[in-house]
Structures are given as structure tokens and as C-alpha cells.
Design an enzyme around this catalytic site. Structure first.
Site, PDB file in Angstrom:
ATOM      1  N   GLY A 145      37.618  44.892  36.912  1.00  0.00           N
ATOM      2  CA  GLY A 145      37.531  44.053  38.099  1.00  0.00           C
ATOM      3  C   GLY A 145      38.448  44.563  39.189  1.00  0.00           C
ATOM      4  O   GLY A 145      39.343  45.382  38.945  1.00  0.00           O
ATOM      5  N   CYS A 146      38.216  44.069  40.403  1.00  0.00           N
ATOM      6  CA  CYS A 146      38.998  44.564  41.539  1.00  0.00           C
ATOM      7  C   CYS A 146      40.452  44.122  41.415  1.00  0.00           C
ATOM      8  O   CYS A 146      41.374  44.950  41.527  1.00  0.00           O
ATOM      9  CB  CYS A 146      38.380  44.099  42.855  1.00  0.00           C
ATOM     10  N   TYR A 147      40.692  42.839  41.186  1.00  0.00           N
ATOM     11  CA  TYR A 147      42.075  42.387  41.003  1.00  0.00           C
ATOM     12  C   TYR A 147      42.760  43.132  39.853  1.00  0.00           C
ATOM     13  O   TYR A 147      43.883  43.617  40.012  1.00  0.00           O
ATOM     14  CB  TYR A 147      42.122  40.882  40.721  1.00  0.00           C
TER      15      TYR A 147
END
Lengths: 337, 337, 337, 337
Positions: A145-147
Site C-alpha cells: 500500500g501507499c502508506y
């Protein structure tokens, strides 16, 4: 030429991926799918994207490609992965479907039955800098995921070295494209512009268990740190800045920690380790595949890490291509500068 | 206290109206309607709005109010006006339903049958500064569109004086709230931010016939000028700046024109006539009920007018309250500073 | 490898140029100058720029390069061009110093004495698509201003064909980087954000005579159209959208005009001619070397052109590299995709 | 009417103050000073501000006013306070000069000699909700910094109750006006827009000791918590959101904490205590004198507080007027809605 297909080309990750792959010298994109925009070309949705005709997912000629990129919602992604594997394609999945090793965690957080739980163990978690060995032979790669990308790249050296004692706090700030290309009132320009909104505070965001699983793995025999994760939606289109508070074991020094990071990252093409006491900013990373990392001390025992990425590039489609390059034995930076 | 109701309180115009009326010393708001958010309070939708409970339109107690504000889509608005008039309420309509005098023009541009064509003649076009006489006795006031307010206030003096010869070009730039509080992908933050989009060029915007009708009326016996209208969507939440190119009759001087404007507007509380050769900017007017007007010459024969308003205030809810104040004999500026 | 130097690397045009040239496969950048940041590296000013050490202009080794790019203020630019020509370098000038053919116009508008008026005639006005023949042998190329690029590329076909009758109005909207990287209160985030400001209305902007000179040249024996130019500063970092109102000669049809554009631009790699009645938007062009052009009719006699570019790329450094590629016989698109 | 003067009217705090005071029914503004813009009127700098003529500080008629507002840089502010007190005026200081009780801390952090250290003890720290008793008789009121307001209002109940055990982390995000109306390249629109920048991490920001002094005072006999403070500059013009991580003493429950907040703030006109587990957002507070506070648990022992204010209103000029209202026995909310 390696032949590939893109599922879900008209979301922000899909568009970004198309913009990258159109200039990849070793790739031919054979198809790009969209359920909502079938029959149109991609540049009608995003004017700078290539003018590829969009086909329905069901019509994608899986037998003509070596690999597929899945930019689909969770559950839909795993179902498509099953089809693609049956056709012999290697799968680069940008969704959450193969990120977690624990089926229980997956089903608790994503509230669906997993279509192919037996593949969870096999799938490689594609945080590229820490996954190269697995990637080369992988048939299914789960792009982080981006986070998590913005938090885990900064955390890996200090967690793996067993220097953390206590609970880590990751206070993350993201641009709006992270929420996807959806017609929702919450993403209306007027609602976002000049506003700043925390959300999912108190362990309510799905990226928290994803990050924790990696942290626990890296901690190994050491006691695994806890993780409080606080995402915030910011008035900018793309980019993530994570400010990460890490309680260090007694006696650990800043120089010792910085040396770990230098060793881990000094030769990485996409990791920018900033000089001591400089902070990462969104400008270091936005519209690039870079992750910038800064280190400073908050007080005697608290390391503050700053991690900056572009959520659509290193946090999504750029890292997907980086993984693809490793999987197919290409120069890792191809098409990413 | 004058008792009023608001229909359609959860759009941007409705929210703005609620924020104004909550501090109006002579007004009691008896109800506020919403079909989508019934049962919630308005501040759950807009955190700084008053905490009024939202009721369905059908449940609005029309018999308890003296006037209603209609912040509804066209057609729905006229239908509600019929109900309100039947209950004896005076109507301040923020939609397009009573702006045009020509039924044919209305039905051509709005593509619906008008529910009450016989009221078109009677309704007062509420460009306040040029409508006060009619407003005092009006039962139905049609508040002008946001673009027309920004174009017509600057144009009135020079058109009414018969000094225009040729086609006027109005190049208008608007903030995004002008499009309404709608879950549309076009209004997604990522699509709007840092972008600038012309739309409706070539006489395709409904505000063009609305403006032209006023221009023709003001031209009187003079040959009416034509009007090319070009709206543009800009990366800002609110505010309109219209740059208006006016071909002057031969021999008309700048000083002569400026004097007309000074006479027309020097005592107006909400019109800011800028010194000669200064331009209006959005900052002159945003978050206020002001219209700022600038005059300069583009070449020997072309007057350039700049008109700036806040589309939600002077271009919508602020002007609605200004009209209401006139209708009910109150100080015109009440609640608007 | 062609060896080049950059003068003035720390303005927005210089930074953009450095970001382009660092990946140009046929170019070695030998030096980059800055008076204010000497001794620092360029990525300390702009984190994604290359880490080139900045030297004083006076220390630039002109004898080691084949060409120089001048990203300097006017007058300083011409003075540096004199030094560079003396050392045998070809000059790509991004300033205004060699754009105008008329010395009188230059000195009137720029209010300085020109250091080398005898070169004005020789310098090539580098609107690439209409300048290739001259570029191949040119020693001095004057890259057009950003506004002129956005207006002249759309205007060229219709003006050169002699189809205009009357005064053209160009209503242009620019992002803030167009004003340069200057510590001015007018460019403070708070002053710009959510604001929109016309400036230089009434023929007060230096790009008006620059455009007019080209228009007069293209008009040839036809009566040259006039030009009213109205720039506006918009709340976005980069990009220009020019909306251009063109009075056509009687009897000229839209199809006739569109055919001219198709002929002029259909094979141009960086010009996107949109289908009839579609408008150019900033999103078509921003962060690329493209110019998008749209055509529609405003009324029976008025053609509306929309022209969109990125002011820093096609409007400045991208076009400079495009010109450089032509000058040195390289593929014109090199390093520009 | 209470007669007041404003020193430093052309910064963002000064402009905001002027916009508030122009409609204050009990106030007459006798003068407004500016060194840089003397002779101009304030609305030439900020178009919606009142058209007050600006005078030099030295020419301010101190003998004609009852109170002065000081919107000056530190050190300059204390020097002006000395003049004002000599003339018998009460002083509302928006600078940092009288915020700290410790002279040593002041001189260490502000790196100037304090012009009037003997007044530090006497000055009232004007966090209004917790300072009313002192304010009524105060001759010098030090208005809190913007960040401290956003952090201290949320912290007060839990710190004063002695429920904190460990180090508090305040991760704050601010709009750009917080940095002042200065011609600095760092505040250029292009540098800020779409960017997000941490700064002053690692205890380098002057607001950290200011907050700590209050925390220590409130802790009383309890062991005072530590404070790590991390400010971030965000792409928005105004507003602060502070996310505050508070380690609770063992056994303290969320309900117990929430009840404390309800008791402290339920009748406060400018504090919005959100329901449990709702977070404050900038939209709750921007362009108002409100402070919105949210509470949720990050994990079993960590309370997460969110505090939102407008840095120019509750974080500066609004709170200054609120303090003024208390000082002069007026209704506290006057001119602040």
C-alpha cells in the site's frame, strides 16, 4: 519485448501505470481494461495517457501476455489473479489481496472471503528494496500500500536491527489521489481544498495491520513494537509524508542508527537518504519513484523519521514497474526516471 | 421577526444562505429541507453551519413562514414556488426558473416544460442594484445566475447608455462551487487542482440567453449588442472574475464611460468601483457580498471591464438576502457584512 | 556528446532545463551558473534537480562547450550572449533579448539599451514548428515567451492564410511560475491561492508587441490584425490556457479553418489538434512539451481558439531543448517525452 | 466607545485584526501603523480591509487611545509596549515578548535581550478560556502563539487532572499564513503548492518551550510530561490541525477523560467539543474563532487529541479580540461571529 496487460486502467493507479509503461523500452502493452469506459480510449479519460482502446475485463486476451498488472479493487483483484495464473501469466497485483499472510487478518479487515487463501503464503510482498530475492521467481507479487511504503522503508533498518522499544507512532499525510478516482462528495474540490482531515485514527485503517505484519516479521526474535497509525487527508493531489516517532532502546545513539540507514540505503537508486537532521518533504519525491528518508532525534530517546513518496508512483504504479523489472531480469530503473 | 424557510439547504448555496441567515437579526428560520440528509442536522454536512434539523420538502410547514428561499434545481424550484405561493409565502428563488421572460427561451435551454409560465412576466429579476422598485412589492424574485451577476453589473451603465456598437465578449473564470455540491468525477479534487478548463464555449451555456435578455432590455431602442460568453473552470473554491470586452461606439471616450459608472455606482454599498485602469480581482470580492468593477481601455475602441464577485454570496445567497431585505423594507446591508 | 552550459540554473526555467537535460542522451552539461547560490548544488535549491555544483557566471568555462542556454534576465542575457559568441558557442536564449526584430520596440518596452542590436536581425525566433529552416544554421535562437507560444501556435494557420478581419483578443490565464522564482509578496502563497488577478490589461504587457510582430510578419500583404492581450494570474503552479477570439473574414467557414489547422499540425509531435469543438485544457499540456489546440465558433463570425501549454516546458525550457535538437540535427523529440 | 490603536496593521495578523475590529460595535480604531506602507490605506494592501490611513509607529497618538494591539515582531513589540504603558494604555500583545515567564528561556530562544524583563511575571498568558480571572485586570496580555493555542486547549483538561504519564507528541500541520506576510522564496506559491514540509523537528521551534511552560504549570505537583513538537507546513492558506498523542496513566479510561473535557468545555462559546471518536478538521474552525477538539484512543494507553483552529483568528487576532472583550467587560463573543 515482454507482453503485458493492465486490468483497471482508468483509476489513478492504472493511468499512472499506463503513462509509465508507454515509454518502457522492453514492454508491449497488449490490452488495458475498464468496465465503465469500454470502447473509449484511455486518453479520453486522462488527456496525457496513451490512446489505448479500453476493453472489458472478460475480453482481455490473457493468452497473449506474459504478465498482468492488476489495478482493481480488492476481491476483484484476487479473482482476476486466478484467471491470469490459469493462463500462465505472472501477476503484479496493486490491490490488497495478497499483501497479508494471515487469512484471518485479511478477512477481518476487508470483510470478504478470500478467493484464493492458499496463495497468501506464496505471494511476495513487493517492497522492492527488501524483496528482490523473492521477486525474481515470483508468480504473484503484492505491491505494498501507499502508506506502508512511506512508513516501512524508513522503519526497516531500525526495526530489523532490534533497536525499538515501545510503540511506534506513524502520523501520515497524503494527497487526495490516494483515495482513488471516485465520484464521492468527500473528494469534491471544495470539500478538500484548504482543508485537512484526519481519518481512521484509533487503528481503523487497513494499512495498519499490513504494516504491523512486516514489522513483526522484521522484529524476528526481538519483541515486536506496537504501531499507532494516523492518516490525514491533505489539500494536495499526490504525495505522502509520514512522520514516524520511534522509541529507541536505552543507549542507542543517533549516529548508530544513521549508520544503519546509510548501510541499508546508500546504493539504492530510488531511496534518497538525507543528511542527518534534514527532513524529507513531498517535493523530494512527488512525480518520481523516489522515497526520501530523513532522520532526527525528537528527544533523547525518540527517533523521528520522515518518509516521503509519491503515492501513485513509489507508493503504487512505479513500485509495481520496479518489481516487474526485477521479476523479468531487467535493469531495475528502466522507465522509472 | 420575519419567519422564513429554506428549501434545499445542503447544496453550496443553501449552506451559504444558512450561514448568513443564522446571524440575521430580523429573521427566524423555521425550517430547512433536504431530501438526501433528512434527519441529520445541517452542521453534520457543513461543520460551521447552524445545527438545524433537516426535514423533507413535503413536511415543510409553509403555513408558518412569511417567505421561502428556494435553493433547488430548476423545475423542482418552480413546482415548490407554486406550493409556497398557495400558502401565501413570498418566494426568493435562487434557481433559473423565473429568470427568463421568454418561455420559449426557457424551454429551449432548460429542456423541461415550465410548471407556471404565466408567472414569468410577473417575477422580478433580482439584480438588486437595478431592481429595487420591483422588489418592494414582488411576490416572486428570481435571483440572477452567478455568471450573469458578474457580467451584468459591469455592463449595465454602458449598455443602458447606448454606447455599445458590436458584439460583447465575456470571458469568465469561476471557482468550482459554482457547479454545485455534486458527487461528480469532474469535480474531484485531483481533476480540478492545478487545471483550468474552458467549457460551454460557442454559446452552449444557459447563462448566455439570461444575460442577453437583460442586455436587450437595457439597450431599449438602441440596437442591442451581441454577446459571446466563455466560461472557464478554475482551480479555486469560489469567486468569479469576468473579463468583458466591449466595443464602443465611435467617439465615445473612456472618461465619458467612467463618469457613467461613477454616477451609477458611487453610493452603492456592495459595488466597489475601482479607480480608472485598476482591475477587479477575486480577492476584492470573495467571501463578501461585493461586486468589484474595474475599467480600462484595451485599444482605442474597446473597453475592458473586469467584474469580480463571490459566486456563492453576491452571485447567489448573498444577493438573495439583499433582495429579501429590500422586499421586507429592512436595511439592505443587514446580515451581509 | 554535445557539450553545453546553462546560465541562470536556479530560476524556474533553469531548473526545468536541468531536469530535462540530465536525461538527454546526447548532451553533457559542463557547467551551470548561479550568482546567488554559488558553491551549492542545484538539488539543494530544487530537490529533484541534478546535484550539479553551481558556479559564478564569470567562471563558466565557455571554451569547453558547444552551446549555451541563457536563462537570465533581459539585458544580462544579451551581454552573456556576446561572451558566448566570442567563444564560438551557439546560443539558445530564453530571455526576451533577441525576440524582437525592431530595436525601437525592444528599447521602448524593455527600457534598456540593447547591448548588441546588430544581432536582432540575424537571431531566429524559435517557435519551433514554424522556424525549423532557420534553426538548423542559427547561431542565436530566441525562444518565444510563454504567453506568445500559447497564442501564436494557435494563431499561425489562420493568420498566415489571411482569414482574419479585425482585432484579435487573447485572454490568457497563467500559472504562477511564469512570473519567475522571486521573493515577492505578490507571489506569496497566501496572496495567490484561491485568487485570480488580471494584470497588464490595456496593452501593458511586453508579450503583446512580441506577438504582434509575428502576426504582422505572417499577415504579409494582408492587412495585419490588431491584438488585444489580457494576461491573468491564476492559482496554479504552471500551465497556460489562452482563449483567443478571432474575427474571421466574411464567408470563411469553420470547416475551412479547421482544415488549415489539420494540414499545419497533423504530423507535429508536440501539437495536439483536438477534434472540432473540443477545447484545450491545462491538463492536456501541463508537465509536457505539448501544445494542445482547440477550435470552435463563438458566433457566426468569431472563431474561438484555445491554446494550452506548460509555461515552463513548451513555453520555455522544453521548447529551448526542442530548438537545440533541431540546431544540432538530433531527433526533435529527444529528452522531451 | 473604547478607543484603540493597532501597531503593525499590514501583516496577516494585523489585517485580520482590522477586519474584525471594523465591525466591533464598541470599538473606535484611532490609528493603524505600518513602517513600509505609510501614507497608503490598508485596503490598498488587502482589498477587503478598511480604508484606514497608515501612519508611522512613531506618529501614533498613544494619548488618544485606551488600548493598543501589537502585531509586531518580537523585541519591537516589547519596546512599543513600554511606550504604550507609559501613555497609560492597556496592551494586547500578539508577539512572543510576554508569553514566557522565564527570562532565560526567552533570551535563549529569541536571541535578544528582553527590553522589560520585570513585566514577564505580571503579563497574563491570554489563552482566554483558562485566563479570564487574570484578564479582567491585566495591563499586559500576551496572546498565545498559534500552534500553542491548537495544542494547549486540547491538552489542558487532561494535563491539569494529572492523567498523563510520559512524553506527549504534538504533530501539527499549519497553513502558510502562520509564517507571516513576508517576501521569502520559501513562501512562494510554487514552492508551497502541492508540497508538505516538516520543519523545526527535534525541538527547534520556539513554540515548544512556550507550550512546555504551560504544561509544567498545569501539571502542578504531578510530574510534568515531556513534549515533542513537530510542525509541518501545508499547502493551505490558513488553519492548523494538531494531532496530539498523550500517554495516559495506567487505568485511566477514555470515558473518564472525555467527561473531563465535557466539564471543561461544554459551555464555552468558542470551543467545539466533538462527540467521542470524531476528529477535528480544519473545516471545523477555519475563518472562525473556534477551536474544535476531538478525542479518540490510539491504543489502550494512548489518547489521541485533535485540535483545529484558524491560526489567524483563534490562533492570533480573534483570540486577541476575545481577550480584549474580557479585559473591558464586554460580551466575550462581540465581533467574533
Amino acid at each position: 519485448m515482454i507482453k503485458v496487460g493492465i486490468f483497471g486502467a482508468t483509476g489513478y493507479a492504472g493511468i499512472e501505470l499506463a503513462e509509465i509503461l508507454q515509454y518502457h523500452p522492453d514492454v508491449a502493452v497488449i490490452f488495458a481494461t475498464s468496465e465503465s469506459y469500454t470502447g473509449q480510449t484511455l486518453n479520453q479519460i486522462a488527456p496525457q495517457a496513451p490512446a489505448w482502446e479500453l476493453v472489458k475485463s472478460a475480453d482481455a486476451p490473457l493468452d497473449q501476455v506474459d504478465a498482468v498488472f492488476l489495478c482493481l479493487p480488492h476481491a476483484a483483484s484476487a479473482a482476476t489473479a486466478v484467471r491470469a495464473r490459469a493462463a500462465g501469466c505472472r501477476v503484479i497485483d496493486l490491490s490488497a489481496d495478497f499483501r497479508l499472510k494471515s487469512l484471518e487478518t485479511y478477512e477481518k479487515w476487508y470483510k470478504v472471503e478470500h478467493p484464493k487463501p492458499e496463495w497468501l503464503a506464496e505471494a511476495v510482498y513487493g517492497l522492492t528494496e527488501h524483496a528482490r530475492d523473492g521477486l525474481r521467481e515470483a508468480d504473484i507479487v503484492a505491491c505494498p500500500g501507499c502508506y506502508p511504503t512511506s512508513v516501512l522503508l524508513p522503519l526497516q533498518p531500525v526495526v530489523s536491527a532490534g533497536l525499538v522499544d515501545g510503540t511506534i507512532i506513524a502520523d501520515s499525510k497524503t494527497g487526495v489521489s490516494g483515495g482513488g478516482r471516485k465520484a464521492k462528495i468527500n473528494y469534491h474540490f471544495v470539500e478538500i481544498n484548504d482543508n485537512l482531515t484526519p481519518y481512521g485514527l484509533g487503528q481503523k485503517h487497513r494499512h495498519q495491520p499490513e504494516m504491523l505484519e512486516q514489522i513483526v516479521k522484521w522484529a524476528g526474535d526481538n519483541k515486536a513494537p506496537g504501531l499507532i497509525f494516523s492518516p490525514h487527508l491533505v489539500s494536495m493531489p499526490r504525495g505522502i509524508l509520514s512522520t514516524i516517532y520511534v522509541p529507541l532502546k536505552e543507549g542507542v545513539t543517533f549516529d548508530q542508527v544513521y549508520a544503519l540507514f546509510a548501510e541499508a540505503y546508500q546504493n539504492e537508486p530510488f531511496v534518497i537518504l538525507l543528511p542527518p537532521n534534514q527532513n524529507a518533504t513531498v517535493a523530494h519525491a512527488v512525480r518520481s519513484n523516489r522515497c526520501a528518508i530523513g532522520l532526527t532525534m525528537g528527544d533523547d530517546n525518540t527517533l523521528i523519521l520522515t518518509g516521503a513518496i509519491d503515492n501513485l508512483t513509489k507508493g503504487s504504479s512505479g513500485q509495481a514497474v520496479q518489481n516487474f523489472n526485477v521479476m523479468f531480469g531487467l535493469e531495475e530503473t528502466t522507465a522509472l526516471r
